[in-house]
Motif scaffolding. Structure first.
Motif, PDB file in Angstrom:
ATOM      1  N   MET A   1       0.810  -1.017   0.025  1.00  0.00           N
ATOM      2  CA  MET A   1       0.065  -0.008  -0.192  1.00  0.00           C
ATOM      3  C   MET A   1       1.021   1.180   0.025  1.00  0.00           C
ATOM      4  O   MET A   1       1.764   1.363   0.717  1.00  0.00           O
ATOM      5  N   THR A   2       0.658   2.098  -0.906  1.00  0.00           N
ATOM      6  CA  THR A   2       1.486   3.295  -1.160  1.00  0.00           C
ATOM      7  C   THR A   2       0.978   4.467  -0.070  1.00  0.00           C
ATOM      8  O   THR A   2      -0.358   4.479  -0.036  1.00  0.00           O
ATOM      9  N   LEU A   3       1.527   5.089   0.530  1.00  0.00           N
ATOM     10  CA  LEU A   3       1.326   6.171   1.270  1.00  0.00           C
ATOM     11  C   LEU A   3       0.726   7.483   0.526  1.00  0.00           C
ATOM     12  O   LEU A   3       1.568   7.838  -0.583  1.00  0.00           O
ATOM     13  N   GLU A   4      -0.209   7.736   0.621  1.00  0.00           N
ATOM     14  CA  GLU A   4      -0.781   9.086  -0.289  1.00  0.00           C
ATOM     15  C   GLU A   4       0.034  10.319   0.044  1.00  0.00           C
ATOM     16  O   GLU A   4       0.717  10.463   1.066  1.00  0.00           O
ATOM     17  N   ASN A   5       0.139  11.269  -0.953  1.00  0.00           N
ATOM     18  CA  ASN A   5       0.686  12.475  -0.918  1.00  0.00           C
ATOM     19  C   ASN A   5       0.117  13.096   0.284  1.00  0.00           C
ATOM     20  O   ASN A   5      -0.999  13.168   0.283  1.00  0.00           O
ATOM     21  N   ARG A   9       2.779   8.365   7.922  1.00  0.00           N
ATOM     22  CA  ARG A   9       2.890   7.121   8.606  1.00  0.00           C
ATOM     23  C   ARG A   9       3.532   7.146   9.969  1.00  0.00           C
ATOM     24  O   ARG A   9       4.742   7.776   9.827  1.00  0.00           O
ATOM     25  N   HIS A  10       3.150   6.894  10.795  1.00  0.00           N
ATOM     26  CA  HIS A  10       3.530   7.086  12.310  1.00  0.00           C
ATOM     27  C   HIS A  10       3.629   5.866  12.933  1.00  0.00           C
ATOM     28  O   HIS A  10       2.763   4.919  12.741  1.00  0.00           O
ATOM     29  N   LEU A  36      -6.712   2.870  20.161  1.00  0.00           N
ATOM     30  CA  LEU A  36      -6.185   3.617  19.193  1.00  0.00           C
ATOM     31  C   LEU A  36      -6.976   3.776  17.911  1.00  0.00           C
ATOM     32  O   LEU A  36      -7.159   4.672  17.169  1.00  0.00           O
ATOM     33  N   THR A  37      -7.545   2.592  17.486  1.00  0.00           N
ATOM     34  CA  THR A  37      -8.281   2.403  16.334  1.00  0.00           C
ATOM     35  C   THR A  37      -9.616   3.039  16.554  1.00  0.00           C
ATOM     36  O   THR A  37     -10.152   3.244  15.590  1.00  0.00           O
ATOM     37  N   ARG A  43      -5.885   5.674  10.555  1.00  0.00           N
ATOM     38  CA  ARG A  43      -6.023   4.703   9.494  1.00  0.00           C
ATOM     39  C   ARG A  43      -4.922   3.663   9.430  1.00  0.00           C
ATOM     40  O   ARG A  43      -3.865   3.654   9.901  1.00  0.00           O
ATOM     41  N   ASN A  44      -5.081   2.389   8.765  1.00  0.00           N
ATOM     42  CA  ASN A  44      -4.430   1.329   8.729  1.00  0.00           C
ATOM     43  C   ASN A  44      -3.410   1.018   9.808  1.00  0.00           C
ATOM     44  O   ASN A  44      -2.326   0.910   9.849  1.00  0.00           O
TER      45      ASN A  44
END
Length: 103
Positions: A1-5, A9-10, A36-37, A43-44
């Motif tokens: 899965m690509t991180l959106e612009n 991502r933490h 946390l969810t 997300r994710n």
């Protein structure tokens, strides 16, 4: 899965004060996932177990935020603050946080 612009991502990698296979460890990981969810901007979310011999951290929480504003909202959210104060500070002995954006 690509991180959106613009997304972040933490990752928090950590070691607990309990043995890796202790019931308290599993409870901490389950509670972290559940609490946390439950924060709407998360997300994710993933709970990760370390497998590399190159580090001495045992676990990780990884999650994504659509924007800096969402990440800031997460950090200030009462459920996150409570989890940090009541669980993280008492049960985590070492940790490092890493935040990534796409380049």
């Amino acid at each position: 899965m690509t991180l959106e612009n613009g997304a972040i991502r933490h990752m928090a990698i950590f070691t607990l004060k309990y043995p890796k296979d202790a019931p308290e460890t599993e409870q901490f990981l389950e509670d972290g996932r559940r609490i946390l969810t439950g924060i709407p901007v998360v997300r994710n979310f993933e709970v990760l177990r370390q497998t590399s011999p190159k580090t001495d951290f045992d676990f990780g929480f990884s999650m994504e935020f659509a924007s800096q504003a969402d990440y800031d909202a997460y950090n200030a959210h009462p459920d996150h603050v409570k989890f940090v104060e009541e669980r993280w500070k008492k049960e985590v002995v070492r940790f490092q946080e890493i935040d990534f954006v796409n380049v």
